[in-house]
Design an enzyme around this catalytic site. Sequence first.
Site, PDB file in Angstrom:
ATOM      1  N   HIS A  21       0.904  -1.394  -0.126  1.00  0.00           N
ATOM      2  CA  HIS A  21      -0.107   0.018   0.052  1.00  0.00           C
ATOM      3  C   HIS A  21       0.647   1.510  -0.446  1.00  0.00           C
ATOM      4  CE1 HIS A  21      -3.943   2.030   1.515  1.00  0.00           C
ATOM      5  NE2 HIS A  21      -3.268   2.847   1.382  1.00  0.00           N
TER       6      HIS A  21
ATOM      7  N   GLU B 251     -10.287   4.614   7.248  1.00  0.00           N
ATOM      8  CA  GLU B 251      -9.612   5.456   7.784  1.00  0.00           C
ATOM      9  C   GLU B 251     -10.538   6.473   8.163  1.00  0.00           C
ATOM     10  OE1 GLU B 251      -7.223   6.996   4.538  1.00  0.00           O
ATOM     11  OE2 GLU B 251      -5.506   7.638   5.941  1.00  0.00           O
TER      12      GLU B 251
ATOM     13  N   ASP C 230       2.287   6.841   1.656  1.00  0.00           N
ATOM     14  CA  ASP C 230       2.477   7.833   1.383  1.00  0.00           C
ATOM     15  C   ASP C 230       4.062   8.382   2.119  1.00  0.00           C
ATOM     16  OD1 ASP C 230       0.271   8.682  -0.706  1.00  0.00           O
ATOM     17  OD2 ASP C 230      -0.146   8.697   1.769  1.00  0.00           O
TER      18      ASP C 230
END
Length: 325
Positions: free
Chosen positions: A11, A193, A272
């Site tokens: 991910h 999330e 990220d």
Amino acid sequence: MVSHIPKAELHCHVEGAASPDLVRKVGARHGVDLTGLFDAKGNFAWHDFTSFLNAYDRAAAVFRTPEDYRDLTFSYFSSLAAEGAIYGEVFISSDHALASGLSYRDYVEGLAQGIRDAEASTGIVGRMIATGVRHYGPDRILAAAETVANEPHPLVTGFGVAGDERMHHPRDFADAFRIAGEAGLGLTVHAGEFGGPQSVRDALDHLGVSRIGHGVRAIEDAGLVQRIVEEGIVLELCPGSNVALGLYPDVASHPFRKLGDAGVRVTVSSDDPPYFGSSIGAEYGWLSENLGLSDAALIATTRTSLEAAFVDEATRARLLASLPA
Ligand code: ADE
Ligand code: ZN
């Protein structure tokens, strides 16, 4: 010390993996004005999920040519390998390519070249998951699914949806996931999330996914945890991202271990990395140091990632066989 542990990452958003240095370098190539994108220390400037998504879009917009995207995947996969990863999947986004004036084909070919070059120099294996962006709306997500189904590429092996989970309902994306599934792609969706357990239930009810991006907030609903265990759904957990975005105060409070102990098939990823001060090595390190996972548990996490990877069976078998027994 986790440098000796073989790792895998399922991910990570490719545009979100671009370091500030790479964004500055590629931005300079094209004369892009980056005023306000960085803080005083040179990191990406953002303070909440919405401003994070905005910074992400601005940084993504510096990548404009197949060579830019080749440099991006080469840099990311090489850094994964340097931290002991043997496999990685990146989320890609045809919408971001289009915003930069590139066709899907040129975008994917550029990204694929970087993956192949990184494999040639380090041995790391990489695949791509095409995504639609939730806050761009159901029509764009449907178009993303049609694009990926109509223009198959051997390294694009999955389809998913990322973006702002607070918008729209999974049933609005059901056609997109059906088209992608019929095209033979593995399916995953971001849920649980910023949305609670109901968001995960809705995703499972409507989208036929084998994996959930995050899904961490399932922990708030014991019945849902039970369902996830029974259905063998894999969670792509990203503790560093969750802490950086304020879901949990620190990694020690993250439910990674609780979910695993409940029987959920958990994996770990960095989401990220430069935005969240993370990397795949940092994530494994936090699991070891802050949550007390043993080396065997870390290797089991890698095994789960490889079992759930959107990759052909021969490659999966080879990668699994390379893990310590
Ligand atoms: N796109 C990039 N990072 C994301 C995240 N953490 N959640 C949702 N969408 C994203
Ligand atoms: Zn994500």
